[in-house]
Design an enzyme around this catalytic site. Structure first.
Site, short mmCIF file in Angstrom:
data_model
loop_
_atom_site.label_atom_id
_atom_site.label_comp_id
_atom_site.label_asym_id
_atom_site.label_seq_id
_atom_site.Cartn_x
_atom_site.Cartn_y
_atom_site.Cartn_z
N GLU A 201 0.95 -1.35 0.06
CA GLU A 201 -0.06 -0.04 0.04
C GLU A 201 0.78 1.24 0.00
O GLU A 201 0.23 2.21 -0.61
CB GLU A 201 -0.99 -0.11 1.25
CG GLU A 201 -2.25 -1.00 1.05
CD GLU A 201 -1.85 -2.34 1.78
OE1 GLU A 201 -2.45 -3.28 1.72
OE2 GLU A 201 -0.53 -2.52 2.23
N PHE B 50 -12.19 -6.80 13.57
CA PHE B 50 -11.10 -7.15 13.01
C PHE B 50 -10.62 -6.24 12.03
O PHE B 50 -11.52 -5.68 11.29
CB PHE B 50 -11.38 -8.51 12.20
CG PHE B 50 -10.32 -9.13 11.28
CD1 PHE B 50 -9.19 -9.86 11.82
CD2 PHE B 50 -10.44 -9.08 9.90
CE1 PHE B 50 -8.12 -9.89 11.04
CE2 PHE B 50 -9.33 -9.56 9.19
CZ PHE B 50 -8.20 -10.00 9.73
N GLN B 51 -9.11 -5.82 11.91
CA GLN B 51 -8.78 -4.88 11.28
C GLN B 51 -9.33 -3.38 11.33
O GLN B 51 -9.39 -2.70 10.12
CB GLN B 51 -8.83 -5.21 9.38
CG GLN B 51 -7.92 -6.40 9.49
CD GLN B 51 -7.58 -6.82 7.91
OE1 GLN B 51 -8.05 -6.47 7.21
NE2 GLN B 51 -6.24 -7.34 7.63
N LYS C 170 -18.03 -0.39 4.96
CA LYS C 170 -18.08 -1.46 4.31
C LYS C 170 -19.67 -1.39 3.98
O LYS C 170 -20.17 -1.82 2.62
CB LYS C 170 -17.74 -2.88 4.61
CG LYS C 170 -17.87 -3.86 3.58
CD LYS C 170 -17.25 -5.18 4.20
CE LYS C 170 -17.28 -6.28 3.06
NZ LYS C 170 -16.75 -7.42 3.61
N MET D 209 24.28 9.54 3.40
CA MET D 209 24.17 10.87 3.97
C MET D 209 24.44 10.73 5.69
O MET D 209 25.31 11.82 6.13
CB MET D 209 22.74 11.57 4.08
CG MET D 209 22.55 12.75 4.22
SD MET D 209 23.90 13.99 3.56
CE MET D 209 23.01 14.21 1.79
#
Length: 561
Positions: free
Chosen positions: A53, A115-116, A165, A474
């Site tokens: 993602e 969940f999630q 959803k 760096m």
């Protein structure tokens, strides 16, 4: 014409309304109905399935920077949404228009540690222009439309829309609507009085040592021509910020290069010695200002910006001009008196000639600065350059000549390692007519190297120019210069064969060990038309980025060795 659609189909129709033809994302349970709608719309909207993602958010960002359009990314709830956060924050810091759409658990499960489930609107509140959670399907279309408007208007930035959803599954009456045709960058000059404009014109005309700093806001406003006209009319030398690369032609005589920590001596000396510093579309970040107590000590400051919150935030503005940069510059140009080369202009150009960017050209090893010069030469300066973050990023800014905005795509404000490859993918999809090259360090590249699979899948002829010094360059440079050479956790010589890794993904990998191999390798990569090429350039871990303004020093204390 009104029609009955599911919430997911409403999202797709709203994207089509906004002219979106490409989205980047990764499916999941709470976004599955959106993805079902995307399947039905596959002939109208191209979905790019990234490997992660975060890659999707960086690709949407790169797409937006390369085009000026709003980039779109999609993810599911929980970890899918949180994986977007770094990309959203990157876009926020660099004023990139983006809409991130995330799935969320059904409204009946909100707040129950489902969940999630994660409060993604709460998490992203500090790094978005605005965000929404949609719990009512009747509010879905207005919210999507508003998200795009907010992302584009004024100072651009990312907007997140979190959609439950059950909302994506619910049927609702949908009426198509054309987006407003107003120019979202356009802000009237009603808040700038005639007296303020007259004072600004007078300051420019009377200045003996004016200097101009052009930032990304100039490019976002489409004001490059006005900046060029101001410079040439009043004989004002020009520098750019890192994000402002290309807003003023890099090959122009009056261009002195980048300013700030790794800016040229000419630019930094000019800021230190000018009597009027005109700053357009830049926010005076610490990497530009360095020591605030010694910044532009002899200068009055004229700050032109669309965002009132930035004016006098870090550096007090004597001439604050808030509004559309293009319109302000057009108004100012009406009263600017023409000047030929002045003693000040000659002095600045003498600094430019006396203190050019330089490196050891006698070395038999591959020098990173030389690589950038050859990439610029062999692409005729026409490539789009994306970068990761680190030494290679600064070399890319210093040694490639950018003559147009949206040609240099890099994470400036957040400094996101792992940004460049995703951005390169997005930029290549946005501009298939251009060669897109990602300048990468081995430390940054390994963070999101799995996106090579994405580039291979979509047959993108991107080039990854990997500056491989087997270290976090760096940080190592700072450790050597400012921490007594104590190299703590900056060696990453792990035996990775990056060319073989590229081949394993289905890309072409080429190892380049000697300067005599450089041109052939670059030309081979440029000739590829349907797959990515990784060029593994072996460089010395002790190569450093110069010039540098040491921490706490003033711009006049810049050192070049």
């Amino acid at each position: 014409m009104c029609m009955k659609l599911s919430g997911a189909d409403v999202i797709i129709e709203c994207l089509k309304e906004q002219g979106v033809d490409t989205v980047f994302g990764y499916p999941g349970g709470q976004a599955i109905i959106i993805y079902d709608a995307l399947y039905r719309a596959r002939n109208e909207i191209q979905h790019i399935l990234t490997s992660h993602e975060q890659g999707a958010s960086h690709a949407a960002d790169g797409y937006a920077r390369a085009t000026g359009k709003v980039g779109v990314c999609i993810a599911t709830s929980g970890p899918g949404a949180t994986n977007l956060v770094t990309g959203i924050a990157t876009a926020y810091m660099d004023s990139v228009p983006m809409v991130a759409i995330t799935g969320q658990v059904p409204t009946s499960l909100l707040g129950k540690d489902s969940f999630q489930e994660v409060d993604i609107t709460g998490i992203t509140m500090p790094v978005t222009k605005h965000n929404f959670i949609v719990k009512d399907v009747t509010q879905l279309a207005p919210t999507i439309r508003k998200a795009f408007a907010i992302a584009k208007e004024g100072r651009p930035g990312p907007v997140l829309v979190d959609v439950c959803k059950d909302v994506t599954a619910t049927q609702v009456e949908y009426t198509p609507q054309k987006p407003a045709k107003e120019d979202y960058q356009s802000i009237k000059l009603t808040d700038i009085s005639t007296e303020d404009l007259d004072r600004a014109m007078q300051a420019i005309n009377e200045a003996k040592r004016p200097f101009l700093l052009s930032g990304a806001g100039v490019g976002i406003a489409g004001a490059e021509r006005e900046i060029l006209e101001l410079s040439e009319t009043a004989s004002i030398p020009v520098c750019t910020s890192l994000m402002g690369m290309g807003t003023f032609p890099g090959t122009h005589q009056l261009y002195t290069g980048m300013v700030g920590m790794h800016g040229t001596k000419a630019s930094n000396y000019a800021v230190h010695n000018c009597d009027l510093l005109i700053v357009a579309g830049s926010r005076f970040s610490d990497r530009i200002v360095s020591n605030i107590n010694t910044f532009a000590p002899e200068a009055k400051i004229m700050h032109i910006d669309i965002d009132p919150a930035e004016v006098s935030k870090n550096v007090r503005a004597d001439y604050p001009l808030v509004g559309d940069i293009k319109k302000i510059l057009k108004a100012l140009l009406k009263g600017i008196v023409y000047k030929s080369d002045t003693d000040w202009t000659k002095r600045v150009l003498e600094w430019k000639e006396k203190y050019p960017l330089k490196y050891d050209k006698s070395d038999t090893a591959i020098k990173p600065q030389y690589l950038i010069e050859r990439i610029c030469e062999l692409t005729k300066g026409d490539a789009i350059i994306t970068t990761e973050v680190g030494q290679h990023q600064m070399w890319a800014a210093q040694y490639f000549k950018y003559n147009r905005f949206r040609q240099f795509i890099s994470s400036g404000g957040l400094g996101t390692m792992g940004y460049g490859l995703g951005a390169c993918i997005g930029a290549q999809l946005a501009r298939p007519d251009k060669k897109v090259i990602n300048i990468a360090g081995d430390g940054s590249f390994r963070m999101n190297c799995s996106e090579l699979a994405t580039a291979v899948e979509y047959k993108l002829p991107i080039i990854i120019a990997l500056f491989n010094n087997k270290s976090l360059g760096m940080v190592r440079q700072w450790q050597e210069l400012f921490f007594g050479g104590r190299f703590s956790q900056t060696s990453i010589d792990r035996g990775t064969d990056f060319a073989a890794l590229a081949e394993a993904f289905g890309a072409k990998g080429i190892n380049v060990n000697y300067p005599t191999q450089v041109d052939e390798a670059i030309n081979t990569a440029l000739a590829e038309t349907c797959r990515p090429v990784l060029l593994n350039f072996e460089i010395d871990k002790d190569d450093k980025v110069f010039p540098i303004v040491p921490p706490g020093a003033g711009l006049n204390e810049v050192v070049d060795c």
